[in-house]
Design a protein around this motif. Structure first.
Motif, PDB file in Angstrom:
ATOM      1  N   UNK A  67       3.880  27.520  24.146  1.00 49.82           N
ATOM      2  CA  UNK A  67       2.786  27.152  25.050  1.00 49.82           C
ATOM      3  C   UNK A  67       2.106  28.383  25.622  1.00 49.82           C
ATOM      4  N   UNK A  68       0.820  28.267  25.769  1.00 48.75           N
ATOM      5  CA  UNK A  68       0.019  29.287  26.428  1.00 48.75           C
ATOM      6  C   UNK A  68      -0.416  28.743  27.780  1.00 48.75           C
ATOM      7  N   UNK A  69      -0.723  29.627  28.736  1.00 47.94           N
ATOM      8  CA  UNK A  69      -1.208  29.138  30.031  1.00 47.94           C
ATOM      9  C   UNK A  69      -2.393  28.180  29.828  1.00 47.94           C
ATOM     10  N   UNK A  70      -2.334  27.056  30.494  1.00 47.69           N
ATOM     11  CA  UNK A  70      -3.417  26.076  30.405  1.00 47.69           C
ATOM     12  C   UNK A  70      -3.263  25.064  29.289  1.00 47.69           C
ATOM     13  N   UNK A  71      -2.284  25.263  28.370  1.00 51.59           N
ATOM     14  CA  UNK A  71      -2.064  24.289  27.298  1.00 51.59           C
ATOM     15  C   UNK A  71      -1.663  22.940  27.883  1.00 51.59           C
ATOM     16  N   UNK A  72      -2.105  21.890  27.242  1.00 45.26           N
ATOM     17  CA  UNK A  72      -1.724  20.525  27.611  1.00 45.26           C
ATOM     18  C   UNK A  72      -0.236  20.328  27.321  1.00 45.26           C
ATOM     19  N   UNK A  73       0.454  19.694  28.244  1.00 44.96           N
ATOM     20  CA  UNK A  73       1.862  19.358  28.052  1.00 44.96           C
ATOM     21  C   UNK A  73       1.991  17.847  28.214  1.00 44.96           C
ATOM     22  N   UNK A  74       1.977  17.105  27.101  1.00 46.51           N
ATOM     23  CA  UNK A  74       2.126  15.654  27.206  1.00 46.51           C
ATOM     24  C   UNK A  74       3.470  15.310  27.847  1.00 46.51           C
ATOM     25  N   UNK A  75       3.480  14.413  28.819  1.00 42.21           N
ATOM     26  CA  UNK A  75       4.709  14.139  29.573  1.00 42.21           C
ATOM     27  C   UNK A  75       5.873  13.630  28.734  1.00 42.21           C
TER      28      UNK A  75
END
Length: 87
Positions: free
Chosen positions: A22-30
């Motif tokens: 992951x990069x800063x600001x990437x979406x993280x689906x719950x």
């Protein structure tokens, strides 16, 4: 912690900091498995320590399972359950 949305935000930010893919600001689906986001065993330990520090909690040993740390939503549910139990 004021509500579930705040808790989810803290957990998501912590996952973002510990997952290798992951990069800063990437979406993280719950509900996305954290393994798919690059969270390895060292990242998992870092995540546990970070959550305990950020939330000022001690995660009970019985909660340190693959099922609990499968996704953001599973972590949020587990933290809510043992925090409520301790109130």
């Amino acid at each position: 912690m004021s509500d579930k949305a705040d808790l989810a935000s803290v957990v998501t930010d912590a996952v973002r900091r510990c997952a290798k893919l992951l990069q800063p600001g990437d979406e993280v689906p719950p509900d996305q498995p954290l393994l798919e986001l690059g969270l390895d065993s060292l990242g998992l330990v870092e995540l546990i320590v970070l959550l305990e520090e950020e939330l000022d909690i001690q995660i009970p040993d019985e909660q340190l399972t693959p099922e609990v740390f499968d996704s953001v939503s599973s972590i949020v549910s587990a933290v809510e359950s043992f925090v409520e139990r301790d109130i």
